[in-house]
Design an enzyme around this catalytic site. Sequence first.
Site, PDB file in Angstrom:
ATOM      1  N   ASN A   1       0.810  -1.229   0.000  1.00 44.63           N
ATOM      2  CA  ASN A   1       0.000   0.000   0.000  1.00 44.63           C
ATOM      3  C   ASN A   1       0.844   1.281   0.000  1.00 44.63           C
ATOM      4  O   ASN A   1       0.553   2.222  -0.724  1.00 44.63           O
ATOM      5  CB  ASN A   1      -1.005  -0.005   1.143  1.00 44.63           C
TER       6      ASN A   1
ATOM      7  N   GLY B   1       2.127  -5.982   7.432  1.00 43.77           N
ATOM      8  CA  GLY B   1       1.141  -6.574   6.528  1.00 43.77           C
ATOM      9  C   GLY B   1      -0.099  -6.989   7.295  1.00 43.77           C
ATOM     10  O   GLY B   1      -0.358  -6.491   8.393  1.00 43.77           O
ATOM     11  N   SER B   2      -0.828  -7.920   6.729  1.00 41.69           N
ATOM     12  CA  SER B   2      -2.121  -8.296   7.312  1.00 41.69           C
ATOM     13  C   SER B   2      -1.938  -9.158   8.560  1.00 41.69           C
ATOM     14  O   SER B   2      -0.926  -9.849   8.721  1.00 41.69           O
ATOM     15  CB  SER B   2      -2.944  -9.051   6.272  1.00 41.69           C
TER      16      SER B   2
ATOM     17  N   GLY C   1       0.698 -12.205   9.662  1.00 40.08           N
ATOM     18  CA  GLY C   1       1.547 -11.884  10.814  1.00 40.08           C
ATOM     19  C   GLY C   1       1.506 -12.982  11.866  1.00 40.08           C
ATOM     20  O   GLY C   1       2.542 -13.377  12.419  1.00 40.08           O
TER      21      GLY C   1
ATOM     22  N   GLU D   1       3.794  -5.293  12.489  1.00 35.03           N
ATOM     23  CA  GLU D   1       3.002  -4.081  12.215  1.00 35.03           C
ATOM     24  C   GLU D   1       1.807  -4.537  11.390  1.00 35.03           C
ATOM     25  O   GLU D   1       1.934  -4.758  10.182  1.00 35.03           O
ATOM     26  CB  GLU D   1       3.833  -3.068  11.416  1.00 35.03           C
TER      27      GLU D   1
ATOM     28  N   CYS E   1      -2.758   1.618   6.568  1.00 32.18           N
ATOM     29  CA  CYS E   1      -2.937   0.940   7.862  1.00 32.18           C
ATOM     30  C   CYS E   1      -3.443   1.917   8.908  1.00 32.18           C
ATOM     31  O   CYS E   1      -4.379   1.620   9.641  1.00 32.18           O
ATOM     32  CB  CYS E   1      -1.631   0.291   8.300  1.00 32.18           C
TER      33      CYS E   1
HETATM   34  P1  NAD Z   1      -0.172  -9.364   3.177  1.00 30.00           P
HETATM   35  O1  NAD Z   1      -0.223  -9.936   4.541  1.00 30.00           O
HETATM   36  O2  NAD Z   1      -0.953  -9.997   2.114  1.00 30.00           O
HETATM   37  O3  NAD Z   1       1.330  -9.288   2.641  1.00 30.00           O
HETATM   38  C1  NAD Z   1       2.350  -8.611   3.341  1.00 30.00           C
HETATM   39  C2  NAD Z   1       3.683  -9.224   2.979  1.00 30.00           C
HETATM   40  O4  NAD Z   1       3.744 -10.536   3.519  1.00 30.00           O
HETATM   41  C3  NAD Z   1       3.938  -9.367   1.469  1.00 30.00           C
HETATM   42  O5  NAD Z   1       5.279  -9.045   1.195  1.00 30.00           O
HETATM   43  C4  NAD Z   1       3.696 -10.841   1.237  1.00 30.00           C
HETATM   44  O6  NAD Z   1       4.397 -11.338   0.139  1.00 30.00           O
HETATM   45  C5  NAD Z   1       4.246 -11.421   2.517  1.00 30.00           C
HETATM   46  N1  NAD Z   1       3.789 -12.773   2.826  1.00 30.00           N
HETATM   47  C6  NAD Z   1       2.655 -13.387   2.446  1.00 30.00           C
HETATM   48  N2  NAD Z   1       2.617 -14.642   2.946  1.00 30.00           N
HETATM   49  C7  NAD Z   1       3.756 -14.815   3.659  1.00 30.00           C
HETATM   50  C8  NAD Z   1       4.299 -15.886   4.425  1.00 30.00           C
HETATM   51  N3  NAD Z   1       3.676 -17.045   4.556  1.00 30.00           N
HETATM   52  N4  NAD Z   1       5.487 -15.708   5.021  1.00 30.00           N
HETATM   53  C9  NAD Z   1       6.161 -14.545   4.896  1.00 30.00           C
HETATM   54  N5  NAD Z   1       5.696 -13.485   4.198  1.00 30.00           N
HETATM   55  C10 NAD Z   1       4.501 -13.630   3.584  1.00 30.00           C
HETATM   56  O7  NAD Z   1      -0.592  -7.835   3.423  1.00 30.00           O
HETATM   57  P2  NAD Z   1      -0.905  -6.769   2.325  1.00 30.00           P
HETATM   58  O8  NAD Z   1      -2.199  -7.130   1.682  1.00 30.00           O
HETATM   59  O9  NAD Z   1       0.298  -6.560   1.487  1.00 30.00           O
HETATM   60  O10 NAD Z   1      -1.110  -5.468   3.228  1.00 30.00           O
HETATM   61  C11 NAD Z   1      -2.353  -5.067   3.722  1.00 30.00           C
HETATM   62  C12 NAD Z   1      -2.418  -5.260   5.214  1.00 30.00           C
HETATM   63  O11 NAD Z   1      -1.245  -4.740   5.823  1.00 30.00           O
HETATM   64  C13 NAD Z   1      -3.551  -4.506   5.858  1.00 30.00           C
HETATM   65  O12 NAD Z   1      -4.146  -5.307   6.850  1.00 30.00           O
HETATM   66  C14 NAD Z   1      -2.881  -3.305   6.481  1.00 30.00           C
HETATM   67  O13 NAD Z   1      -3.578  -2.708   7.535  1.00 30.00           O
HETATM   68  C15 NAD Z   1      -1.585  -3.885   6.896  1.00 30.00           C
HETATM   69  N6  NAD Z   1      -0.587  -2.832   7.027  1.00 30.00           N
HETATM   70  C16 NAD Z   1      -0.114  -2.535   8.268  1.00 30.00           C
HETATM   71  C17 NAD Z   1       0.804  -1.488   8.437  1.00 30.00           C
HETATM   72  C18 NAD Z   1       1.337  -1.119   9.794  1.00 30.00           C
HETATM   73  O14 NAD Z   1       2.309  -0.366   9.865  1.00 30.00           O
HETATM   74  N7  NAD Z   1       0.774  -1.597  10.882  1.00 30.00           N
HETATM   75  C19 NAD Z   1       1.233  -0.775   7.312  1.00 30.00           C
HETATM   76  C20 NAD Z   1       0.722  -1.117   6.058  1.00 30.00           C
HETATM   77  C21 NAD Z   1      -0.177  -2.159   5.924  1.00 30.00           C
END
Ligand code: NAD
Length: 490
Positions: A154, A229-230, A234, A251, A286
């Site tokens: 994002n 990420g999500s 996480g 995060e 986020c």
């Molecule tokens: P996502 O969880 O789909 O992906 C995030 C990352 O994780 C990507 O690089 C992905 O390739 C990697 N990933 C996926 N599966 C994995 C695994 N099994 N092992 C290791 N890595 C893996 O998230 P997204 O759709 O890219 O982002 C959206 C989410 O992130 C939303 O929920 C948003 O709120 C959150 N977010 C949080 C923050 C924060 O600072 N708290 C910032 C931005 C986004």
Amino acid sequence: MTTDTNLVINGNWQAASDGGTYSAINPARPTEVLGQVAAGTSNDVDAAFAAARSAAPAWAALTYHERAAHFDKVIEVLTADKAHVDERIALLTAENGKVLREATMEISRLGDRFTQVAGYADRLATDEELAGPPFDTIVTREPYGVALLITPWNWPLAILGSKLPHALMAGNTVVIKPSEYAALSTALTIKLIAEALPPGVVNMVTGDGVVIGDSLTTHPEVDKISYTGSGPIGQHIMRMASNRLTPVTLELGGNDAGVMLADAEIAPETFMKLHMSGFITSGQVCMAMKRLYVHESRFDEVVDGLRAFEDNQVVGDGAVDGTTMGPVIHDKQYQHVNGLVADARANGANVMELGSVPDQELFDNGYFVRPTLVVDADNDLAIVQQEQFGPVMPIVRFSTDDEGIAMANNSPYGLASSVWSADGDHGLSVARRLEAGTTYLNAHGPASQDARAPFGGWKMSGFGVVHGFEGVRGFQRHHTITAPAGTFFS
Ligand code: NAD
């Protein structure tokens, strides 16, 4: 013209070990292929960690000031070639959907994070000294070694900037795993950074997280994981990290509440601020406001003003002049946001789909969602209780501060929040009662983020922090060296 990207391993820009790639697409035109991204394999993961491990001792042995001096080169290469900067901005807009103005801000601010973190050198170089009796103790901070940085799509470069300079300044070498989406602009940027540093200090493996995620997070050479990420991913990463007790910073997502108090100042610019709070990047932030609680005495005023403001938004291709809101990232997100809106409507909510659409054919074929208000939403609706991650704002009324605070805190998440009041003391007293890692006063979201301060969530929004001095400390472990009084200090 298309752009293809490789992996970065030990300073080399190289294809995946099996030659695999995947197509990067434009969410405004899902049939448009922007280029091919290298699909890394577990062999590439091994090679990236081997390079990071081999570079780690020399990098850790540098002083903070020496590492800060290396950052000067990074800062220079990020902006040196104007045509390349423009290419990366255009790619970020094309692959993420965000409007050009936002992509420009994101790309151009990355160097600032390196400058900021370099400025911590003196403070970092100072050990904590506890003079006796009974003991003389020195508390030093040491890097973990090799850090794995996992980033989302994002704000891919802003989020990289919240942790990469910090991990490096702390003395770690890194392996970066960017999101599958928005990987082109990230890969080109990481290539520049890696080439400005000694080989192996910065490595990057792009590819499908589901395919290579576990080989990254369980790798025997990973000493620290910083993930953004999500939530579900996480949680999965935390389970994987538990095998070797690898420390993790998580995060995660949030469902940020804004609380508009009875004494809020509501001026024309308030609606611009509310827009920036909840609708930039089509709501895919986020720390965006995702539910707005408004005191009943100001409810109609806020709804009318925000409705008028959102109705002025122009939804379309972020690369086209005049567009103020682009698409959401992919079909899954499009279905998720529309599903929540349909659920709200089916449950009798007052749904207002706003904004204008200059190109209906583009709109119908891309992942576009109009700015949407869900007015007087029932607090139990899924659109209020879940993270939408789209340009949708449920607005709920409350009648006392206590009720507004209780509604805001009644969430499994605790990333950020905001209080809106013309009275600083009143606003602060309410802010102190909100359960979130960050609370903004009379603003909300990335444009109001103070990057000097730590940023991190409470509850299901994760733990640990990025950004600021604390963000560097998050990439270090302490070493307490203690002796009888009189040994170190007189
Ligand atoms: P996502 O969880 O789909 O992906 C995030 C990352 O994780 C990507 O690089 C992905 O390739 C990697 N990933 C996926 N599966 C994995 C695994 N099994 N092992 C290791 N890595 C893996 O998230 P997204 O759709 O890219 O982002 C959206 C989410 O992130 C939303 O929920 C948003 O709120 C959150 N977010 C949080 C923050 C924060 O600072 N708290 C910032 C931005 C986004």
